[in-house]
Design a protein around this motif. Structure first.
Motif, PDB file in Angstrom:
ATOM      1  N   GLY A   1       1.722   3.331  -6.286  1.00  0.00           N
ATOM      2  CA  GLY A   1       1.345   2.543  -5.836  1.00  0.00           C
ATOM      3  C   GLY A   1       0.708   2.520  -4.947  1.00  0.00           C
ATOM      4  N   SER A   2       1.403   1.903  -3.946  1.00  0.00           N
ATOM      5  CA  SER A   2       0.871   2.834  -2.289  1.00  0.00           C
ATOM      6  C   SER A   2      -0.284   3.682  -2.031  1.00  0.00           C
ATOM      7  CB  SER A   2       1.907   3.302  -0.993  1.00  0.00           C
ATOM      8  OG  SER A   2       2.392   4.529  -1.572  1.00  0.00           O
ATOM      9  N   ALA A   3      -0.392   5.177  -2.688  1.00  0.00           N
ATOM     10  CA  ALA A   3      -1.445   5.651  -2.643  1.00  0.00           C
ATOM     11  C   ALA A   3      -1.830   5.230  -3.378  1.00  0.00           C
ATOM     12  CB  ALA A   3      -1.068   6.829  -3.624  1.00  0.00           C
TER      13      ALA A   3
ATOM     14  N   ARG B   1       1.927  15.653  -7.013  1.00  0.00           N
ATOM     15  CA  ARG B   1       3.927  16.230  -7.539  1.00  0.00           C
ATOM     16  C   ARG B   1       3.063  16.713  -8.733  1.00  0.00           C
ATOM     17  NH1 ARG B   1       9.610  14.165  -7.594  1.00  0.00           N
ATOM     18  NH2 ARG B   1       8.286  13.025  -8.943  1.00  0.00           N
ATOM     19  N   THR B   2       2.350  15.276  -9.548  1.00  0.00           N
ATOM     20  CA  THR B   2       2.268  15.148 -11.688  1.00  0.00           C
ATOM     21  C   THR B   2       0.712  15.581 -11.216  1.00  0.00           C
ATOM     22  OG1 THR B   2       4.527  14.262 -11.991  1.00  0.00           O
ATOM     23  CG2 THR B   2       2.278  14.117 -13.427  1.00  0.00           C
ATOM     24  N   PRO B   3       0.238  16.756 -11.749  1.00  0.00           N
ATOM     25  CA  PRO B   3      -1.406  16.578 -11.168  1.00  0.00           C
ATOM     26  C   PRO B   3      -2.132  15.607 -11.701  1.00  0.00           C
ATOM     27  CG  PRO B   3      -0.710  18.894 -11.506  1.00  0.00           C
ATOM     28  CD  PRO B   3       0.891  18.012 -12.073  1.00  0.00           C
TER      29      PRO B   3
ATOM     30  N   ALA C   1       2.147   9.123   1.055  1.00  0.00           N
ATOM     31  CA  ALA C   1       2.177   8.449   0.552  1.00  0.00           C
ATOM     32  C   ALA C   1       2.886   8.642  -0.775  1.00  0.00           C
ATOM     33  CB  ALA C   1       1.098   7.324   0.154  1.00  0.00           C
ATOM     34  N   THR C   2       4.297   9.630  -0.550  1.00  0.00           N
ATOM     35  CA  THR C   2       4.872  10.292  -1.576  1.00  0.00           C
ATOM     36  C   THR C   2       6.429   8.761  -0.642  1.00  0.00           C
ATOM     37  OG1 THR C   2       6.068  12.182  -0.868  1.00  0.00           O
ATOM     38  CG2 THR C   2       4.292  12.176  -2.047  1.00  0.00           C
ATOM     39  N   THR C   3       7.503   9.524  -2.050  1.00  0.00           N
ATOM     40  CA  THR C   3       8.785   8.711  -1.280  1.00  0.00           C
ATOM     41  C   THR C   3       9.403  10.034  -0.737  1.00  0.00           C
ATOM     42  OG1 THR C   3       9.608   9.933  -3.617  1.00  0.00           O
ATOM     43  CG2 THR C   3       8.708   7.238  -3.742  1.00  0.00           C
ATOM     44  N   VAL C   4       8.747  10.925   0.077  1.00  0.00           N
ATOM     45  CA  VAL C   4       9.889  11.951   0.340  1.00  0.00           C
ATOM     46  C   VAL C   4       9.766  11.556   1.774  1.00  0.00           C
ATOM     47  CG1 VAL C   4       9.609  14.473   1.114  1.00  0.00           C
ATOM     48  CG2 VAL C   4       8.977  13.733  -0.758  1.00  0.00           C
ATOM     49  N   GLY C   5      11.210  11.831   2.559  1.00  0.00           N
ATOM     50  CA  GLY C   5      10.901  11.133   4.251  1.00  0.00           C
ATOM     51  C   GLY C   5      11.817   9.515   4.041  1.00  0.00           C
TER      52      GLY C   5
ATOM     53  N   SER D   1       8.744  20.016  -0.966  1.00  0.00           N
ATOM     54  CA  SER D   1       7.738  19.778  -2.080  1.00  0.00           C
ATOM     55  C   SER D   1       6.389  18.827  -1.938  1.00  0.00           C
ATOM     56  CB  SER D   1       9.355  18.824  -3.181  1.00  0.00           C
ATOM     57  OG  SER D   1       8.984  17.983  -2.397  1.00  0.00           O
ATOM     58  N   LEU D   2       6.308  19.220  -0.196  1.00  0.00           N
ATOM     59  CA  LEU D   2       5.027  18.714  -0.230  1.00  0.00           C
ATOM     60  C   LEU D   2       3.934  19.555   0.366  1.00  0.00           C
ATOM     61  CD1 LEU D   2       5.701  15.212   1.994  1.00  0.00           C
ATOM     62  CD2 LEU D   2       4.798  16.262  -0.359  1.00  0.00           C
ATOM     63  N   PRO D   3       3.275  19.787   0.011  1.00  0.00           N
ATOM     64  CA  PRO D   3       1.671  21.157   0.225  1.00  0.00           C
ATOM     65  C   PRO D   3       1.249  20.513   1.568  1.00  0.00           C
ATOM     66  CG  PRO D   3       0.338  19.268  -0.790  1.00  0.00           C
ATOM     67  CD  PRO D   3       1.840  18.668  -0.894  1.00  0.00           C
TER      68      PRO D   3
ATOM     69  N   ASP E   1       2.497   8.706   8.123  1.00  0.00           N
ATOM     70  CA  ASP E   1       3.786   8.938   6.934  1.00  0.00           C
ATOM     71  C   ASP E   1       3.775   7.187   6.728  1.00  0.00           C
ATOM     72  OD1 ASP E   1       5.658   9.529   5.586  1.00  0.00           O
ATOM     73  OD2 ASP E   1       6.537  10.640   7.603  1.00  0.00           O
ATOM     74  N   LEU E   2       3.952   7.370   4.901  1.00  0.00           N
ATOM     75  CA  LEU E   2       3.922   5.460   5.537  1.00  0.00           C
ATOM     76  C   LEU E   2       5.825   5.463   4.539  1.00  0.00           C
ATOM     77  CD1 LEU E   2       1.646   4.586   1.868  1.00  0.00           C
ATOM     78  CD2 LEU E   2       1.717   4.685   4.627  1.00  0.00           C
ATOM     79  N   ALA E   3       6.376   6.808   4.489  1.00  0.00           N
ATOM     80  CA  ALA E   3       8.049   6.240   4.202  1.00  0.00           C
ATOM     81  C   ALA E   3       8.593   5.942   5.716  1.00  0.00           C
ATOM     82  CB  ALA E   3       8.292   7.991   4.183  1.00  0.00           C
ATOM     83  N   TYR E   4       9.309   5.053   5.290  1.00  0.00           N
ATOM     84  CA  TYR E   4      10.640   4.942   6.950  1.00  0.00           C
ATOM     85  C   TYR E   4      11.771   4.186   6.394  1.00  0.00           C
ATOM     86  CZ  TYR E   4       9.477   0.145   5.205  1.00  0.00           C
ATOM     87  OH  TYR E   4       9.541  -0.793   4.632  1.00  0.00           O
TER      88      TYR E   4
ATOM     89  N   GLU F   1       4.966   1.045  11.559  1.00  0.00           N
ATOM     90  CA  GLU F   1       3.279   0.441  12.028  1.00  0.00           C
ATOM     91  C   GLU F   1       1.975   0.120  10.649  1.00  0.00           C
ATOM     92  OE1 GLU F   1       2.745  -0.336  14.486  1.00  0.00           O
ATOM     93  OE2 GLU F   1       0.590  -0.425  14.638  1.00  0.00           O
ATOM     94  N   VAL F   2       2.101   0.801   9.978  1.00  0.00           N
ATOM     95  CA  VAL F   2       1.801  -0.190   8.398  1.00  0.00           C
ATOM     96  C   VAL F   2       2.334  -0.651   7.934  1.00  0.00           C
ATOM     97  CG1 VAL F   2       0.761   0.208   6.027  1.00  0.00           C
ATOM     98  CG2 VAL F   2       1.230   2.503   7.843  1.00  0.00           C
ATOM     99  N   LEU F   3       3.539  -1.249   7.740  1.00  0.00           N
ATOM    100  CA  LEU F   3       4.052  -2.291   7.328  1.00  0.00           C
ATOM    101  C   LEU F   3       4.524  -3.610   7.707  1.00  0.00           C
ATOM    102  CD1 LEU F   3       7.026  -3.953   5.934  1.00  0.00           C
ATOM    103  CD2 LEU F   3       8.707  -3.173   7.504  1.00  0.00           C
TER     104      LEU F   3
ATOM    105  N   ARG G   1       1.488  -4.222  10.537  1.00  0.00           N
ATOM    106  CA  ARG G   1       0.304  -4.993   9.833  1.00  0.00           C
ATOM    107  C   ARG G   1       0.175  -4.932   8.406  1.00  0.00           C
ATOM    108  NH1 ARG G   1      -3.199  -4.008  14.504  1.00  0.00           N
ATOM    109  NH2 ARG G   1      -2.202  -2.089  15.637  1.00  0.00           N
ATOM    110  N   GLN G   2       0.419  -4.758   7.468  1.00  0.00           N
ATOM    111  CA  GLN G   2       0.634  -5.342   6.514  1.00  0.00           C
ATOM    112  C   GLN G   2       1.735  -7.083   5.975  1.00  0.00           C
ATOM    113  OE1 GLN G   2       3.180  -6.604   3.875  1.00  0.00           O
ATOM    114  NE2 GLN G   2       4.821  -5.775   5.197  1.00  0.00           N
ATOM    115  N   GLY G   3       2.270  -6.629   6.860  1.00  0.00           N
ATOM    116  CA  GLY G   3       2.411  -8.716   7.457  1.00  0.00           C
ATOM    117  C   GLY G   3       2.141  -9.326   8.092  1.00  0.00           C
TER     118      GLY G   3
END
Ligand code: NDP
Length: 283
Positions: free
Chosen positions: A127-129, A148-150, A185-189, A202-204, A218-221, A244-246, A248-250
């Motif tokens: 969704g965020s991507a 991850r899932t091409p 924009a993955t959930t890693v992190g 798991s990230l390239p 890094d969207l993850a927080y 920061e992204v959170l 700014r959207q707020g």
């Protein structure tokens, strides 16, 4: 008394109530306006939203798992919300339901400079991507997507006018260095793991392949700075973190509801006040 809220499930660890309450206080609106967290199950979402205007609500943020449903309920929607296929911000002008997606504008507002002409690598196809890719493409960036899932990257790229990235396989990651802007924009992190060195395999992407010429979003927080953000910053990259992204959207949501210019610094301080003490990331 205009009321505002964030609707989601789970919602108890959301930072939006503290962040928005601090903003309302700074704007001198705290005596009249309120912002609350409302836990809503998917089965109850439609009825709850349809009753908000009658309950005195002028707007609401919507988070996981309701963003797609929120758009579906809206009688009117912005171009961003329609193209992304999800809404994170509702308002109720004249009792109608209007949908907007400030994840896209919030992401763009968090960048140090407009991304037109930049080579961007987006990691993730959820969704965020989707919001990030749409925002970058509409601003004239040259966007490649890795997932991850091409198959999901292929579908998203075809739909929004991006390419599929073929950077190095996970664990190597030097290929990411050929981009100007990299967005995780993955959930890693996310959450308490902060994206350990093992998770990052798991990230390239290797954080030490990024340097002064790179920007990393890094969207993850979660409970502290992510490992990816920390390492990229240590190697000289310009890092924009998920908080920061959170913020700014707020801020973009608050601008829609109040028509006022949000106090970004106050919101950022409120959003990070629980740094290291919160256990689940959420908007
Ligand atoms: P989704 O569940 O929609 O998408 C998750 C994405 O992460 C998919 O692309 C998935 O790949 C990928 N993924 C999951 N696990 C791994 C792994 N181990 N290795 C590589 N890729 C993986 O999530 P969202 O898009 O809603 O959220 C993504 C992140 O962005 C979260 O951390 C969330 O907290 C954050 N976020 C931050 C916001 C902010 O304001 N800062 C706003 C919204 C989200 P696959 O398709 O293969 O499953």
């Amino acid at each position: 008394m205009p009321r505002l809220a964030v609707l989601g499930q789970p919602i108890s660890h959301s930072r939006s109530p503290a962040m928005q309450a601090a903003a309302l206080a700074e704007l001198g609106l705290a005596a009249e306006w309120s912002y609350e967290a409302i836990e809503v199950a998917p089965a109850d979402f439609e009825a709850r939203v349809r009753g908000l205007a009658a309950g005195g609500f002028v707007g609401a943020n919507v988070t996981v798992p309701h963003k797609v449903a929120a758009l579906g309920l809206a009688g009117e929607a912005s171009e961003a919300a329609r193209a992304i296929g999800a809404a994170n911000t509702l308002s109720f002008p004249g009792g109608r339901i209007a949908a907007e997606n400030t994840d896209a504008t919030g992401f763009l507002d968090s960048l140090p400079a407009p991304p037109a002409g930049k080579r961007a690598l987006v990691l993730g196809a959820g969704g965020s991507a989707r919001a990030v890719v749409w925002a970058l493409v509409t601003q004239g960036a040259d966007v490649s997507i890795w997932n991850r899932t091409p198959e999901r990257a292929e579908r998203l790229a075809a739909e929004l006018g991006a390419s599929v990235a073929t950077p190095d396989p996970p664990g190597d990651g030097q290929g990411a260095a050929s981009f100007d802007l990299v967005v995780n924009a993955t959930t890693v992190g996310m959450g308490t793991s902060r994206g350990s060195a093992a998770d990052l395999k798991s990230l390239p992407l290797r954080a030490d392949s990024l340097n002064e010429i790179h920007q990393l979003v890094d969207l993850a927080y979660g409970t502290a700075e992510t490992e990816l953000a920390r390492a990229a910053r240590a190697h000289g990259a310009t890092v924009i973190d998920g908080i920061e992204v959170l913020v700014r959207q707020g801020a973009a949501s608050l601008r829609i509801w109040t028509g006022l210019e949000p106090p970004i610094d106050v919101m950022r301080r409120a959003a990070t006040a629980t740094w290291e003490s919160s256990t689940a990331p959420d908007t």
